[in-house]
Design a protein around this motif. Structure first.
Motif, PDB file in Angstrom:
ATOM      1  N   THR A  26       0.832  -1.207   0.000  1.00  0.00           N
ATOM      2  CA  THR A  26       0.000   0.000   0.000  1.00  0.00           C
ATOM      3  C   THR A  26       0.864   1.253   0.000  1.00  0.00           C
ATOM      4  O   THR A  26       0.583   2.223  -0.726  1.00  0.00           O
ATOM      5  CB  THR A  26      -0.939   0.000   1.230  1.00  0.00           C
ATOM      6  OG1 THR A  26      -1.766  -1.169   1.195  1.00  0.00           O
ATOM      7  CG2 THR A  26      -1.827   1.239   1.230  1.00  0.00           C
ATOM      8  N   SER A  35      -3.302   6.376  -9.781  1.00  0.00           N
ATOM      9  CA  SER A  35      -4.717   5.996  -9.795  1.00  0.00           C
ATOM     10  C   SER A  35      -5.302   6.027  -8.389  1.00  0.00           C
ATOM     11  O   SER A  35      -4.839   5.322  -7.488  1.00  0.00           O
ATOM     12  CB  SER A  35      -4.881   4.590 -10.381  1.00  0.00           C
ATOM     13  OG  SER A  35      -6.214   4.137 -10.226  1.00  0.00           O
ATOM     14  N   ILE A  37      -8.248   4.946  -7.627  1.00  0.00           N
ATOM     15  CA  ILE A  37      -8.973   3.689  -7.406  1.00  0.00           C
ATOM     16  C   ILE A  37      -8.031   2.610  -6.882  1.00  0.00           C
ATOM     17  O   ILE A  37      -8.370   1.869  -5.951  1.00  0.00           O
ATOM     18  CB  ILE A  37      -9.643   3.223  -8.715  1.00  0.00           C
ATOM     19  CG1 ILE A  37     -10.739   4.208  -9.125  1.00  0.00           C
ATOM     20  CG2 ILE A  37     -10.222   1.821  -8.549  1.00  0.00           C
ATOM     21  CD1 ILE A  37     -11.414   3.880 -10.430  1.00  0.00           C
ATOM     22  N   ILE A  38      -6.842   2.529  -7.458  1.00  0.00           N
ATOM     23  CA  ILE A  38      -5.862   1.530  -7.009  1.00  0.00           C
ATOM     24  C   ILE A  38      -5.462   1.806  -5.562  1.00  0.00           C
ATOM     25  O   ILE A  38      -5.363   0.880  -4.735  1.00  0.00           O
ATOM     26  CB  ILE A  38      -4.629   1.539  -7.931  1.00  0.00           C
ATOM     27  CG1 ILE A  38      -5.000   0.979  -9.305  1.00  0.00           C
ATOM     28  CG2 ILE A  38      -3.487   0.724  -7.311  1.00  0.00           C
ATOM     29  CD1 ILE A  38      -3.875   1.003 -10.310  1.00  0.00           C
ATOM     30  N   LYS A  39      -5.249   3.066  -5.232  1.00  0.00           N
ATOM     31  CA  LYS A  39      -4.867   3.423  -3.863  1.00  0.00           C
ATOM     32  C   LYS A  39      -5.972   3.070  -2.862  1.00  0.00           C
ATOM     33  O   LYS A  39      -5.706   2.506  -1.811  1.00  0.00           O
ATOM     34  CB  LYS A  39      -4.547   4.917  -3.788  1.00  0.00           C
ATOM     35  CG  LYS A  39      -3.304   5.334  -4.539  1.00  0.00           C
ATOM     36  CD  LYS A  39      -3.106   6.835  -4.463  1.00  0.00           C
ATOM     37  CE  LYS A  39      -1.875   7.278  -5.255  1.00  0.00           C
ATOM     38  NZ  LYS A  39      -1.684   8.741  -5.214  1.00  0.00           N
ATOM     39  N   LEU A  40      -7.204   3.406  -3.221  1.00  0.00           N
ATOM     40  CA  LEU A  40      -8.335   3.105  -2.335  1.00  0.00           C
ATOM     41  C   LEU A  40      -8.543   1.608  -2.182  1.00  0.00           C
ATOM     42  O   LEU A  40      -8.867   1.114  -1.094  1.00  0.00           O
ATOM     43  CB  LEU A  40      -9.603   3.765  -2.860  1.00  0.00           C
ATOM     44  CG  LEU A  40      -9.692   5.289  -2.684  1.00  0.00           C
ATOM     45  CD1 LEU A  40     -10.943   5.823  -3.372  1.00  0.00           C
ATOM     46  CD2 LEU A  40      -9.695   5.661  -1.210  1.00  0.00           C
ATOM     47  N   THR A  41      -8.357   0.862  -3.282  1.00  0.00           N
ATOM     48  CA  THR A  41      -8.500  -0.597  -3.232  1.00  0.00           C
ATOM     49  C   THR A  41      -7.453  -1.209  -2.309  1.00  0.00           C
ATOM     50  O   THR A  41      -7.767  -2.082  -1.484  1.00  0.00           O
ATOM     51  CB  THR A  41      -8.370  -1.207  -4.637  1.00  0.00           C
ATOM     52  OG1 THR A  41      -9.379  -0.664  -5.488  1.00  0.00           O
ATOM     53  CG2 THR A  41      -8.515  -2.717  -4.586  1.00  0.00           C
ATOM     54  N   ALA A  42      -6.219  -0.755  -2.436  1.00  0.00           N
ATOM     55  CA  ALA A  42      -5.148  -1.269  -1.582  1.00  0.00           C
ATOM     56  C   ALA A  42      -5.414  -0.936  -0.119  1.00  0.00           C
ATOM     57  O   ALA A  42      -5.227  -1.778   0.768  1.00  0.00           O
ATOM     58  CB  ALA A  42      -3.809  -0.688  -2.022  1.00  0.00           C
ATOM     59  N   PHE A  44      -8.348  -0.362   1.251  1.00  0.00           N
ATOM     60  CA  PHE A  44      -9.492  -1.152   1.705  1.00  0.00           C
ATOM     61  C   PHE A  44      -9.075  -2.585   2.029  1.00  0.00           C
ATOM     62  O   PHE A  44      -9.503  -3.147   3.051  1.00  0.00           O
ATOM     63  CB  PHE A  44     -10.583  -1.159   0.625  1.00  0.00           C
ATOM     64  CG  PHE A  44     -11.721  -2.093   0.930  1.00  0.00           C
ATOM     65  CD1 PHE A  44     -12.675  -1.766   1.879  1.00  0.00           C
ATOM     66  CD2 PHE A  44     -11.826  -3.321   0.276  1.00  0.00           C
ATOM     67  CE1 PHE A  44     -13.720  -2.633   2.175  1.00  0.00           C
ATOM     68  CE2 PHE A  44     -12.862  -4.197   0.569  1.00  0.00           C
ATOM     69  CZ  PHE A  44     -13.816  -3.845   1.515  1.00  0.00           C
ATOM     70  N   MET A  45      -8.262  -3.196   1.191  1.00  0.00           N
ATOM     71  CA  MET A  45      -7.813  -4.570   1.431  1.00  0.00           C
ATOM     72  C   MET A  45      -6.973  -4.651   2.701  1.00  0.00           C
ATOM     73  O   MET A  45      -7.072  -5.617   3.465  1.00  0.00           O
ATOM     74  CB  MET A  45      -7.012  -5.075   0.231  1.00  0.00           C
ATOM     75  CG  MET A  45      -7.833  -5.259  -1.034  1.00  0.00           C
ATOM     76  SD  MET A  45      -9.232  -6.392  -0.795  1.00  0.00           S
ATOM     77  CE  MET A  45      -8.378  -7.910  -0.355  1.00  0.00           C
TER      78      MET A  45
END
Length: 252
Positions: A26, A35, A37-42, A44-45
């Protein structure tokens, strides 16, 4: 020194190791990726893995289920048949199986009641999906016999593969044998879904949970990533998803 060993162990063994790697990943993505979206996805995971791996998740996911079970469970004294719901099998070979730890917990509680009340014990559990031989009910019969239970009191329901099917097949047996009420024995985390399904099938029951699967009084160690919390939270998450699925399918 022991405290330090516990902290290190929680970080170098899964799930702590995975969380540590996600922290690194992250941080790298936040530094390198453009991106959002990629940052938020990481992020969130990372949050999800941390939440599911410690006592924070247990408090929000597992404890409401187990507290409900504790609230509605009774201390049996009337002589009603005992229904024990299957909790899975461990398959060692085509001809060798054993009840899972959750099934053993339920079976032991059911057997304790059966010895006290001297009433029939019905175990509901079929052949696991993906397997072809030996039902949960067959394995349960062998286990109860090894504990010393008289086989005359044992009744096998060996077709059900889901909680909904547990209730459906048992309702038919109850009607055929003119049984009006039963004790329903299952794990505390599973009691809410089982109770909802049995109520929807108009089965009159008294709940008796077989025990908890994680502490209800925490130490600071419980807030570190640990396998016990992860396993308990995944079991609880399965129940919440199952409740939602049964609701939208009209089964509860």
């Amino acid at each position: 020194m022991l405290v330090l060993e516990k902290i290190i162990a929680s970080l170098v063994m899964p799930p702590g190791l995975f969380i540590l790697l996600l922290i690194i990943l992250t941080g790298y993505l936040f530094k390198r990726s453009k991106s959002g979206i990629i940052k938020l996805t990481a992020l969130f995971m990372l949050f999800l893995c941390f939440f599911l791996s410690n006592a924070f998740g247990v408090q929000l996911l597992l404890h409401p289920l187990e507290n409900y079970a504790e609230k509605i469970s009774v201390n049996p004294f009337k002589r009603y048949p005992i229904v024990v719901l299957g909790g899975g099998l461990n398959y060692y070979s085509d001809n060798e199986v054993a009840p899972s730890l959750h099934s053993i917990q339920r079976l032991v509680r059911g057997y304790q009641l059966q010895r006290r009340l001297k009433t029939p014990l019905i175990y509901s559990g079929g052949v696991a999906i993906g397997q072809e031989k030996i039902s949960e009910a067959d394995a349960a019969e062998d286990f109860l016999e090894s504990l010393g239970m008289n086989k005359e009191f044992y009744i096998s329901e060996d077709r059900a593969q889901t909680t909904f099917e547990n209730a459906a097949y048992l309702k038919k047996w109850l009607e055929e044998n003119e049984v009006e009420k039963v004790y329903l024995v299952t794990s505390a985390y599973h009691t809410l879904r089982a109770a909802a399904v049995f109520k929807a099938q108009n089965i009159d029951f008294l709940a008796v949970h077989s025990g908890f699967i994680y502490d209800h009084q925490f130490s600071w160690l419980d807030y570190l990533p640990n396998r016990g919390a992860l396993s308990a939270n995944l079991a609880a998450l399965h129940e919440w998803v199952g409740l939602f699925w049964y609701y939208i399918r009209g089964r509860i």
